[in-house]
Design a protein around this motif. Structure first.
Motif, PDB file in Angstrom:
ATOM      1  N   LEU A 101      29.654 -17.895  25.209  1.00 21.30           N
ATOM      2  CA  LEU A 101      28.793 -19.063  25.058  1.00 21.30           C
ATOM      3  C   LEU A 101      28.865 -19.948  26.301  1.00 21.30           C
ATOM      4  CD1 LEU A 101      29.818 -19.856  21.384  1.00 21.30           C
ATOM      5  CD2 LEU A 101      27.735 -18.696  22.143  1.00 21.30           C
ATOM      6  N   ARG A 102      30.043 -20.073  26.868  1.00 19.76           N
ATOM      7  CA  ARG A 102      30.193 -20.856  28.093  1.00 19.76           C
ATOM      8  C   ARG A 102      29.410 -20.209  29.241  1.00 19.76           C
ATOM      9  NH1 ARG A 102      36.277 -22.524  29.359  1.00 19.76           N
ATOM     10  NH2 ARG A 102      35.095 -23.644  30.970  1.00 19.76           N
ATOM     11  N   ARG A 103      29.450 -18.890  29.303  1.00 20.91           N
ATOM     12  CA  ARG A 103      28.684 -18.161  30.324  1.00 20.91           C
ATOM     13  C   ARG A 103      27.197 -18.419  30.166  1.00 20.91           C
ATOM     14  NH1 ARG A 103      28.108 -11.542  30.428  1.00 20.91           N
ATOM     15  NH2 ARG A 103      26.661 -11.397  32.202  1.00 20.91           N
ATOM     16  N   LEU A 147      25.690 -21.001  28.804  1.00 20.21           N
ATOM     17  CA  LEU A 147      25.397 -22.371  29.241  1.00 20.21           C
ATOM     18  C   LEU A 147      25.469 -22.493  30.753  1.00 20.21           C
ATOM     19  CD1 LEU A 147      27.444 -24.320  26.549  1.00 20.21           C
ATOM     20  CD2 LEU A 147      24.955 -24.350  26.787  1.00 20.21           C
ATOM     21  N   ARG A 148      26.484 -21.914  31.325  1.00 23.06           N
ATOM     22  CA  ARG A 148      26.688 -22.008  32.776  1.00 23.06           C
ATOM     23  C   ARG A 148      25.499 -21.405  33.533  1.00 23.06           C
ATOM     24  NH1 ARG A 148      31.365 -20.101  32.581  1.00 23.06           N
ATOM     25  NH2 ARG A 148      30.926 -17.924  33.068  1.00 23.06           N
ATOM     26  N   ASP A 149      24.910 -20.365  32.976  1.00 23.68           N
ATOM     27  CA  ASP A 149      23.778 -19.701  33.622  1.00 23.68           C
ATOM     28  C   ASP A 149      22.465 -20.453  33.461  1.00 23.68           C
ATOM     29  OD1 ASP A 149      25.435 -17.688  34.453  1.00 23.68           O
ATOM     30  OD2 ASP A 149      24.717 -16.196  33.018  1.00 23.68           O
ATOM     31  N   GLY A 150      22.464 -21.527  32.662  1.00 25.58           N
ATOM     32  CA  GLY A 150      21.250 -22.320  32.513  1.00 25.58           C
ATOM     33  C   GLY A 150      20.384 -21.945  31.342  1.00 25.58           C
ATOM     34  N   ASN A 151      20.954 -21.255  30.354  1.00 23.65           N
ATOM     35  CA  ASN A 151      20.211 -20.901  29.153  1.00 23.65           C
ATOM     36  C   ASN A 151      20.305 -22.003  28.104  1.00 23.65           C
ATOM     37  OD1 ASN A 151      19.549 -18.148  30.049  1.00 23.65           O
ATOM     38  ND2 ASN A 151      21.761 -17.821  29.886  1.00 23.65           N
ATOM     39  N   GLY A 152      19.411 -21.954  27.132  1.00 21.08           N
ATOM     40  CA  GLY A 152      19.434 -22.890  26.018  1.00 21.08           C
ATOM     41  C   GLY A 152      19.976 -22.221  24.771  1.00 21.08           C
ATOM     42  N   LEU A 153      20.761 -22.965  23.990  1.00 22.20           N
ATOM     43  CA  LEU A 153      21.319 -22.451  22.736  1.00 22.20           C
ATOM     44  C   LEU A 153      20.702 -23.225  21.583  1.00 22.20           C
ATOM     45  CD1 LEU A 153      25.090 -22.085  23.758  1.00 22.20           C
ATOM     46  CD2 LEU A 153      23.246 -20.387  23.889  1.00 22.20           C
ATOM     47  N   GLY A 154      19.805 -22.566  20.846  1.00 21.00           N
ATOM     48  CA  GLY A 154      19.093 -23.206  19.752  1.00 21.00           C
ATOM     49  C   GLY A 154      19.582 -22.734  18.393  1.00 21.00           C
ATOM     50  N   VAL A 155      18.936 -23.234  17.338  1.00 19.14           N
ATOM     51  CA  VAL A 155      19.349 -22.959  15.961  1.00 19.14           C
ATOM     52  C   VAL A 155      18.312 -22.083  15.257  1.00 19.14           C
ATOM     53  CG1 VAL A 155      19.740 -23.994  13.693  1.00 19.14           C
ATOM     54  CG2 VAL A 155      20.745 -25.041  15.726  1.00 19.14           C
ATOM     55  N   HIS A 156      18.807 -21.016  14.635  1.00 20.17           N
ATOM     56  CA  HIS A 156      17.972 -20.085  13.858  1.00 20.17           C
ATOM     57  C   HIS A 156      18.459 -20.015  12.412  1.00 20.17           C
ATOM     58  CE1 HIS A 156      15.198 -16.886  13.108  1.00 20.17           C
ATOM     59  NE2 HIS A 156      16.072 -15.906  13.102  1.00 20.17           N
ATOM     60  N   SER A 157      19.136 -21.026  11.971  1.00 22.73           N
ATOM     61  CA  SER A 157      19.596 -21.202  10.590  1.00 22.73           C
ATOM     62  C   SER A 157      21.083 -20.948  10.444  1.00 22.73           C
ATOM     63  CB  SER A 157      18.839 -20.328   9.576  1.00 22.73           C
ATOM     64  OG  SER A 157      19.349 -19.008   9.544  1.00 22.73           O
ATOM     65  N   TYR A 158      21.562 -21.301   9.278  1.00 25.21           N
ATOM     66  CA  TYR A 158      22.940 -21.034   8.873  1.00 25.21           C
ATOM     67  C   TYR A 158      23.002 -19.764   8.025  1.00 25.21           C
ATOM     68  CZ  TYR A 158      27.383 -21.583   6.372  1.00 25.21           C
ATOM     69  OH  TYR A 158      28.627 -21.370   5.834  1.00 25.21           O
ATOM     70  N   SER A 159      22.088 -19.662   7.054  1.00 24.25           N
ATOM     71  CA  SER A 159      22.155 -18.560   6.092  1.00 24.25           C
ATOM     72  C   SER A 159      21.313 -17.358   6.473  1.00 24.25           C
ATOM     73  CB  SER A 159      21.700 -19.045   4.716  1.00 24.25           C
ATOM     74  OG  SER A 159      20.309 -19.340   4.734  1.00 24.25           O
ATOM     75  N   HIS A 160      20.172 -17.609   7.110  1.00 22.23           N
ATOM     76  CA  HIS A 160      19.166 -16.567   7.365  1.00 22.23           C
ATOM     77  C   HIS A 160      18.826 -15.824   6.072  1.00 22.23           C
ATOM     78  CE1 HIS A 160      16.880 -13.432   9.489  1.00 22.23           C
ATOM     79  NE2 HIS A 160      16.874 -14.278  10.501  1.00 22.23           N
ATOM     80  N   ASP A 161      18.828 -16.546   4.980  1.00 23.12           N
ATOM     81  CA  ASP A 161      18.602 -15.963   3.647  1.00 23.12           C
ATOM     82  C   ASP A 161      17.240 -16.405   3.136  1.00 23.12           C
ATOM     83  OD1 ASP A 161      18.574 -15.450   0.856  1.00 23.12           O
ATOM     84  OD2 ASP A 161      20.764 -15.510   0.777  1.00 23.12           O
ATOM     85  N   TYR A 162      16.264 -15.506   3.151  1.00 19.57           N
ATOM     86  CA  TYR A 162      14.904 -15.845   2.726  1.00 19.57           C
ATOM     87  C   TYR A 162      14.875 -16.330   1.278  1.00 19.57           C
ATOM     88  CZ  TYR A 162      13.223 -13.194   6.841  1.00 19.57           C
ATOM     89  OH  TYR A 162      12.971 -12.732   8.110  1.00 19.57           O
TER      90      TYR A 162
END
Length: 265
Positions: A110-112, A114-129
């Motif tokens: 995760l640090r890599r 971020l360091r590379d300039g990527n974004g870390l977004g949210v795709h849910s906690y459960s992913h349960d339809y």
């Protein structure tokens, strides 16, 4: 939100509730964002990207933007492969994470990112339809809001209490579901808008491509069918090794078409 008040949504992953205190940010995280300082130059608010997709006439004129997005990670194997692809291509991407999975990867990954300039977004906690989209509009709103609160808490437990983002990638995509007006309003109260896509590599289709040329053909076809918009949000998945194999060719083609690459905050 670091200590959700609702009961944990169903999940196949181990629950790790964020402590009700400040968690130190990872050194690479720019507090109040989902990225590092290096990414400020190519970061766009989710609200702007959402508008450009839904109202193409409002997109920036005289330039072409592409947002590579990866759902369903992070993954110990494929995420590392995609980060290498991005590093070699010299481009960033946005990773929409199922946040409990973050405990299954080394924090250095995760640090890599971020360091590379990527974004870390949210795709849910459960992913349960069945949990997220069952029942009437009010029940869906309650469950989506609870799921988001837990997802954010889990992200902050690892990335730091300063982590924040403004674009939620609904599991299955917002376009796939109905009666989400109240759920969208709950997200808006949290400063968040839904982010779908207008192009894809096809790696989640029933008949997904099986070769690198097949992936590239799908990307070209999908962008053409969207009307060759000035702003492309390209859906990929962060747990597909064949997608990682095809990504260098996809990046090279997008560059040949004079797209500039950005991330979604």
């Amino acid at each position: 939100m670091t200590d959700p008040s609702c009961a944990a949504p169903p999940s196949q992953w181990k629950t790790f509730r964020a402590p009700d205190k400040v968690v130190a940010d990872l050194p690479e995280l720019e507090s109040g964002t989902n990225h590092s300082k290096v990414a400020d130059r190519w970061t766009y608010p989710a609200s702007e990207v959402h508008q450009w997709m839904t109202r193409p006439a409002t997109a920036p004129k005289g330039r072409k933007l592409v947002f590579l997005t990866f759902d369903d990670g992070p993954d110990k194997t494929v995420t590392a492969q995609e980060l290498t692809n991005l590093e070699k291509g010299g481009v960033p991407a946005t990773f929409f994470m199922i946040t409990p999975q973050m405990q299954g990867v080394p924090v250095d990954l995760l640090r890599r990112s971020l360091r590379d300039g990527n974004g870390l977004g949210v795709h849910s906690y459960s992913h349960d339809y069945r949990y997220l989209f069952k029942g009437d509009a009010a029940q869906r709103a309650t469950h989506v809001a609870c799921d988001y609160d837990w997802a954010l808490a889990q992200a902050r437990a690892i990335l730091g209490s300063g982590y924040a983002e403004s674009g939620f990638r609904y599991p299955g995509g917002h376009m796939s579901w109905s009666h989400l007006g109240q759920a969208d309003a709950e997200l808006a109260r949290r400063g968040v808008v839904p982010i779908d896509w207008n192009a894809m590599s096809g790696d989640a289709d029933a008949q997904m491509p099986t070769t690198v040329p097949g992936y590239l053909a799908m990307v070209k076809k999908s962008i053409a069918e969207a009307g060759n918009p000035r702003v492309v949000v390209l859906l990929n998945h962060d747990n597909k090794e064949r997608t990682a194999e095809a990504m260098p060719s996809i990046i090279a083609w997008l560059k040949s078409q004079h797209y500039q690459f950005g991330i979604i905050s």
